[in-house]
Design a protein around this motif. Structure first.
Motif, short mmCIF file in Angstrom:
data_model
loop_
_atom_site.label_atom_id
_atom_site.label_comp_id
_atom_site.label_asym_id
_atom_site.label_seq_id
_atom_site.Cartn_x
_atom_site.Cartn_y
_atom_site.Cartn_z
N ALA A 62 0.84 -1.19 0.00
CA ALA A 62 0.00 0.00 0.00
C ALA A 62 0.88 1.24 0.00
O ALA A 62 2.04 1.19 0.42
N VAL A 63 0.31 2.34 -0.48
CA VAL A 63 1.02 3.61 -0.45
C VAL A 63 0.13 4.66 0.21
O VAL A 63 -1.10 4.61 0.10
N SER A 64 0.79 5.59 0.89
CA SER A 64 0.09 6.68 1.54
C SER A 64 0.54 7.99 0.93
O SER A 64 1.74 8.20 0.71
N LEU A 65 -0.43 8.86 0.67
CA LEU A 65 -0.14 10.20 0.17
C LEU A 65 -0.03 11.19 1.33
O LEU A 65 0.31 12.36 1.12
N ARG A 66 -0.30 10.70 2.55
CA ARG A 66 -0.42 11.60 3.69
C ARG A 66 0.59 11.34 4.79
O ARG A 66 0.97 12.25 5.52
N ALA A 67 0.99 10.09 4.95
CA ALA A 67 1.81 9.74 6.10
C ALA A 67 3.10 9.06 5.65
O ALA A 67 3.07 8.11 4.89
N PRO A 68 4.25 9.54 6.14
CA PRO A 68 5.55 9.00 5.71
C PRO A 68 5.95 7.74 6.47
O PRO A 68 6.79 7.79 7.35
N GLY A 69 5.35 6.60 6.11
CA GLY A 69 5.78 5.35 6.74
C GLY A 69 5.07 5.07 8.04
O GLY A 69 5.66 5.04 9.11
N THR A 70 3.77 4.80 7.96
CA THR A 70 2.97 4.57 9.15
C THR A 70 2.48 3.14 9.21
O THR A 70 2.38 2.46 8.19
N GLU A 71 2.18 2.67 10.43
CA GLU A 71 1.60 1.34 10.58
C GLU A 71 0.08 1.37 10.64
O GLU A 71 -0.55 0.34 10.82
N ILE A 72 -0.51 2.55 10.47
CA ILE A 72 -1.96 2.71 10.54
C ILE A 72 -2.56 2.51 9.16
O ILE A 72 -2.37 3.32 8.26
N ALA A 73 -3.32 1.43 9.00
CA ALA A 73 -3.87 1.09 7.70
C ALA A 73 -4.78 2.17 7.14
O ALA A 73 -4.81 2.41 5.93
N ALA A 74 -5.51 2.86 8.01
CA ALA A 74 -6.46 3.88 7.56
C ALA A 74 -5.78 5.06 6.88
O ALA A 74 -6.45 5.84 6.19
N LEU A 75 -4.48 5.20 7.07
CA LEU A 75 -3.76 6.33 6.47
C LEU A 75 -3.17 5.98 5.10
O LEU A 75 -2.54 6.84 4.48
N TYR A 76 -3.40 4.77 4.64
CA TYR A 76 -2.96 4.39 3.30
C TYR A 76 -4.09 4.62 2.31
O TYR A 76 -5.25 4.36 2.59
N ASP A 77 -3.70 5.11 1.14
CA ASP A 77 -4.69 5.55 0.17
C ASP A 77 -4.93 4.57 -0.97
O ASP A 77 -6.02 4.53 -1.55
N TYR A 78 -3.90 3.83 -1.34
CA TYR A 78 -4.03 2.88 -2.43
C TYR A 78 -3.44 1.54 -2.01
O TYR A 78 -2.39 1.49 -1.34
N TRP A 79 -4.11 0.48 -2.46
CA TRP A 79 -3.75 -0.87 -2.06
C TRP A 79 -3.65 -1.80 -3.26
O TRP A 79 -4.38 -1.63 -4.25
N GLY A 80 -2.76 -2.76 -3.18
CA GLY A 80 -2.72 -3.80 -4.18
C GLY A 80 -3.72 -4.89 -3.86
O GLY A 80 -4.48 -4.78 -2.87
N ARG A 81 -3.71 -5.96 -4.64
CA ARG A 81 -4.65 -7.05 -4.42
C ARG A 81 -4.07 -8.18 -3.58
O ARG A 81 -4.80 -9.07 -3.16
N GLY A 82 -2.78 -8.17 -3.40
CA GLY A 82 -2.16 -9.15 -2.54
C GLY A 82 -1.53 -10.31 -3.27
O GLY A 82 -1.87 -10.61 -4.42
N THR A 83 -0.57 -10.94 -2.60
CA THR A 83 0.06 -12.15 -3.10
C THR A 83 0.11 -13.14 -1.93
O THR A 83 0.50 -12.77 -0.83
N PRO A 84 -0.28 -14.40 -2.16
CA PRO A 84 -0.39 -15.34 -1.04
C PRO A 84 0.94 -15.98 -0.67
O PRO A 84 1.75 -16.33 -1.54
N VAL A 85 1.14 -16.13 0.61
CA VAL A 85 2.32 -16.81 1.15
C VAL A 85 1.84 -17.91 2.08
O VAL A 85 1.05 -17.65 2.99
N THR A 86 2.31 -19.11 1.84
CA THR A 86 1.98 -20.26 2.70
C THR A 86 3.26 -20.88 3.22
O THR A 86 4.13 -21.22 2.42
N VAL A 87 3.37 -21.00 4.53
CA VAL A 87 4.56 -21.57 5.15
C VAL A 87 4.15 -22.84 5.89
O VAL A 87 3.34 -22.79 6.81
N SER A 88 4.73 -23.95 5.50
CA SER A 88 4.42 -25.23 6.11
C SER A 88 5.47 -25.62 7.13
O SER A 88 6.66 -25.33 6.94
N SER A 89 5.04 -26.30 8.17
CA SER A 89 5.98 -26.71 9.22
C SER A 89 6.64 -28.02 8.88
O SER A 89 6.24 -28.72 7.95
#
Length: 124
Positions: free
Chosen positions: A97-124
């Motif tokens: 995600a990218v934010s136009l408002r906040a320089p590197g935040t952990e708050i999801a609500a401050l991000y403006d654009y999002w990708g669709r995601g890529t899945p990661v599966t880790v097996s034990s």
């Protein structure tokens, strides 16, 4: 508008490594901060890592600190997430995600654009 496309996810064994990529395009000069989040069914979106536009500052969730590294290719406009020593609890869809408002935040609500995601599966 900023468009984001993630890649690099897959299925690995515990202890393995993966590098995720997020290619972004559009009005990229307006970007203030970039981040990675992850999501699993039935759980809220979880912050993973973030960085400022110039890469000068990075922030990590405690769960990944010391194992994951966020970086950026300024020329190609790609955000990376290097994930080492993967654990089964890292299994999730990883979204950039990218934010136009906040320089590197952990708050999801401050991000403006999002990708669709890529899945990661880790097996034990």
């Amino acid at each position: 508008q900023v468009q984001l496309v993630e890649s690099g996810g897959g299925s690995v064994q515990a202890g393995d490594s993966l590098r995720l990529s997020c290619r972004y395009s559009g009005r990229t000069l307006r970007i203030s901060g970039l981040g990675w989040f992850r999501q699993t069914p039935g759980k809220e979106r979880e912050f993973v890592a973030a960085m400022t536009r110039n890469g000068g500052e990075t922030t990590y969730a405690d769960a990944v600190k010391g194992r994951f590294t966020v970086s950026r290719d300024n020329v190609a406009d790609i955000l990376f997430l290097q994930m080492n020593s993967l654990k089964p609890e890292d299994t999730a869809d990883y979204v950039c995600a990218v934010s136009l408002r906040a320089p590197g935040t952990e708050i999801a609500a401050l991000y403006d654009y999002w990708g669709r995601g890529t899945p990661v599966t880790v097996s034990s």
